[in-house]
Structures are given as C-alpha cells and as structure tokens.
Design a protein around this motif. Structure first.
Motif, PDB file in Angstrom:
ATOM      1  N   ARG A  62       0.820  -1.228   0.000  1.00  0.00           N
ATOM      2  CA  ARG A  62       0.000   0.000   0.000  1.00  0.00           C
ATOM      3  C   ARG A  62       0.843   1.262   0.000  1.00  0.00           C
ATOM      4  O   ARG A  62       0.325   2.348  -0.236  1.00  0.00           O
ATOM      5  CB  ARG A  62      -0.904   0.024   1.246  1.00  0.00           C
ATOM      6  CG  ARG A  62      -1.942  -1.048   1.263  1.00  0.00           C
ATOM      7  CD  ARG A  62      -2.651  -1.075   2.596  1.00  0.00           C
ATOM      8  NE  ARG A  62      -1.738  -1.415   3.683  1.00  0.00           N
ATOM      9  CZ  ARG A  62      -2.088  -1.525   4.960  1.00  0.00           C
ATOM     10  NH1 ARG A  62      -3.322  -1.293   5.315  1.00  0.00           N
ATOM     11  NH2 ARG A  62      -1.200  -1.862   5.877  1.00  0.00           N
ATOM     12  N   ASP A 110      -6.895  -0.229  -0.866  1.00  0.00           N
ATOM     13  CA  ASP A 110      -5.474   0.148  -0.965  1.00  0.00           C
ATOM     14  C   ASP A 110      -4.592  -1.064  -1.253  1.00  0.00           C
ATOM     15  O   ASP A 110      -3.588  -0.956  -1.959  1.00  0.00           O
ATOM     16  CB  ASP A 110      -5.012   0.827   0.336  1.00  0.00           C
ATOM     17  CG  ASP A 110      -5.607   2.225   0.485  1.00  0.00           C
ATOM     18  OD1 ASP A 110      -6.242   2.719  -0.466  1.00  0.00           O
ATOM     19  OD2 ASP A 110      -5.452   2.823   1.567  1.00  0.00           O
ATOM     20  N   LYS A 114      -4.903  -0.756  -5.291  1.00  0.00           N
ATOM     21  CA  LYS A 114      -3.791   0.172  -5.490  1.00  0.00           C
ATOM     22  C   LYS A 114      -2.435  -0.528  -5.351  1.00  0.00           C
ATOM     23  O   LYS A 114      -1.513  -0.259  -6.120  1.00  0.00           O
ATOM     24  CB  LYS A 114      -3.924   1.352  -4.523  1.00  0.00           C
ATOM     25  CG  LYS A 114      -5.118   2.248  -4.905  1.00  0.00           C
ATOM     26  CD  LYS A 114      -5.439   3.314  -3.875  1.00  0.00           C
ATOM     27  CE  LYS A 114      -4.346   4.361  -3.768  1.00  0.00           C
ATOM     28  NZ  LYS A 114      -4.691   5.374  -2.725  1.00  0.00           N
TER      29      LYS A 114
END
Ligand code: NDP
Ligand code: 8X3
Length: 255
Positions: A62, A110, A114
């Motif tokens: 993250r 996240d 991501k």
C-alpha cells in the motif's frame, strides 16, 4: 530454463505456496510481505530445501514509496523478473454497505487494487524492456459474482478482473502474458484476517466441505507459466468441487 519469479504476499497462504512451488521447480524467487520474520524463515527454508536463490523484500504494497524503494533496489538478474504474481490481498469485515467500516474499505482497496497497480506499474517496464514476462493477478470468484455483505471486497476483486483485462490489452504488443487466477473458498489465513482474529468464526467458513488449499492454487498458478510461448491462459477460475458459485456451497459432505 530457470526463471525469476516475484510473489507478493509470500508470508502465508497462496503466496507462500506459490513461491514454494516455483522454488521446488528450480526457479529463483523474490518473496515479499510485511511480516519480516516469516519472510526470513521462508527465505532460509527455500534455499535449504531447493538450492535456489531467494531474495526477501520486506514492504507494504500500500505504500508507494516502499514499493518504489524495493523494486528500485533490484540489481543484476533480480531485475529480470519473468513472472510477477500479484497475490497480496485481503478481505476485512463482512457488512452491509450502510454499516460498512471505512477503515476496512480503505485497507481492501489500498491493498487489493492500489497495491496491485503500484507493483504492476513498477515491474512492467522491466518486462517491456526485455519484451518478455508474465503478470499473474490473483483475483477471486468475488470478482466474478457479488455476494451479500461483500460489496467492497467484491468491488476490489471486480477491479482486479478489469485491471487484468486492461493490462493484457496494454502489454500485448510487448509480448507480455497477463493472466488472472480466480479462486473460490480456500482455507488460508484469509478468513482469520477477514474476521479480525476470530478463530471460531474463521473456522466456520470451511466447516462441512473440503475447501481449496493453498497448494491447489499454487499448482494452477505454476501451470499457467509452463505453456508454450504462444499460449496464454487469460482467466482461470478454480473452485472447490463442493462450491458451484460464490453463494452455492454444499456442506455436510467432505469431498
Ligand atoms: P492469506 O491471508 O493467507 O495471505 C495473504 C498474504 O498477503 C500474506 O502473505 C500477507 O502478508 C499479504 N499481504 C496482505 N496485505 C499486505 C500488504 N499491505 N502488503 C504486503 N503484503 C500484504 O490469504 P490468501 O493466501 O488466501 O490470499 C491471497 C490472495 O488470494 C488475496 O488477494 C485474496 O484476496 C485472494 N483470494 C483468497 C481466497 C481465499 O478463499 N482464501 C479466494 C480467492 C482469492 P503480510 O501480512 O506478511 O504482509
Ligand atoms: C475470497 C473467497 O468466498 O470471499 O476471495 O469470495 S470469497
């Protein structure tokens, strides 16, 4: 020919089994995760058992700065990553949307979305340079079907499904394979993490049927990398025999 494989989330579950499977077949592995002690133990045990080279990189997917530092630190053959397995991920909580816990949502998005993107953004240029490579994203049946109380986890895995397809389109001209492996219910630390350490609740998820085990997912993940250069598996859904869909699971008989 021995390859270099980078597996995110290798301290437990699928990631650990995938790293082990590749090492057992003579490949050098880069193992990553947040729990340094587990990473260091795995590094030693893979070197010892299989005589391959192992590099342990300790970071949180993250954290973009940590990901940049880790990938930027690679030198020599370790930059020649043949296979990136984007496996690190988690579900946190099981709630209806109106009662969802925002911090749980952020952890899932996240990490699952991501984090996977950061890894892909930093590793794919190394593959493009060499005009070779294979990116394998670990999706889920939750990225194919939505189930009650799983809105955000399912949303994150639907995103993995879409990102896998888009990544394949972007990288096809560079001769890079992109595959999604999408498992159903598997007995790993997944449910313990989802239920925030509640062992009983986590155990109940796998009661009364034979789930997938991490080694089953490792087997098919390894398989997709063994096919001829001109063959790619785009999408592989692997389920326990007792599970027909995200919500259709037969309990009461161990298969
Ligand atoms: P585990 O909880 O057993 O393993 C998850 C791994 O991800 C751990 O090694 C953990 O390492 C790592 N990880 C989690 N968050 C981070 C982070 N922020 N940065 C770096 N590493 C992280 O679960 P599974 O093996 O089951 O899950 C692996 C993947 O498979 C996930 O993407 C999950 O969504 C997916 N999946 C799981 C299914 C299941 O039923 N088990 C079914 C379908 C898909 P550490 O804590 O050391 O950082
Ligand atoms: C993890 C398995 O059952 O939550 O992706 O979809 S499940």
């Amino acid at each position: 020919m021995n390859k270099v494989i980078l597996v995110t989330g290798a301290t437990a579950g699928f990631g650990r089994a995938i790293a082990t499977k590749f090492a057992a077949n003579g490949h050098d592995v880069i193992i990553t995760g947040r729990r340094k002690k587990l990473l260091d133990e795995l590094e030693l045990s893979l070197k010892d058992a299989y005589g391959v080279d192992v590099l342990a990189l300790h970071f949180d997917v993250r954290n973009l700065a940590e990901v940049e530092l880790a990938i930027g630190s690679l030198t020599g053959k370790w930059r020649e990553i043949d296979v990136l397995v984007n496996n690190a991920g988690l579900a946190v909580g099981l709630n209806q949307i109106q009662e969802g816990v925002i911090d749980d949502w952020e952890r899932m998005i996240d990490t699952n979305v991501k984090g996977l993107l950061y890894m892909t953004r930093l590793v794919s240029p190394l593959m493009v340079q060499r005009k070779r490579g294979h990116i394998i994203n670990i999706g889920s049946i939750a990225g194919k079907e939505v189930y009650p109380n799983g809105t955000v986890y399912c949303g994150s895995k639907f995103a993995v499904d879409a990102i896998t397809k888009g990544t394949r389109i972007d990288l096809v001209e560079h001769h890079i394979k992109v595959t999604q492996v999408a498992p159903g219910a598997a007995d790993t630390e997944f449910s313990l993490v989802r239920f925030k350490g509640d062992v009983e609740r986590a155990g109940d998820v796998y009661n009364g049927f034979t789930p997938l085990y991490a080694e089953d997912v490792a087997e098919v993940t390894y398989y997709v990398t063994t096919l001829p250069d001109h063959v790619n598996i785009n999408d592989l859904v692997i389920m326990p025999t007792a599970q027909a869909s995200a919500t259709n699971l037969v309990r009461g008989e161990e298969t």
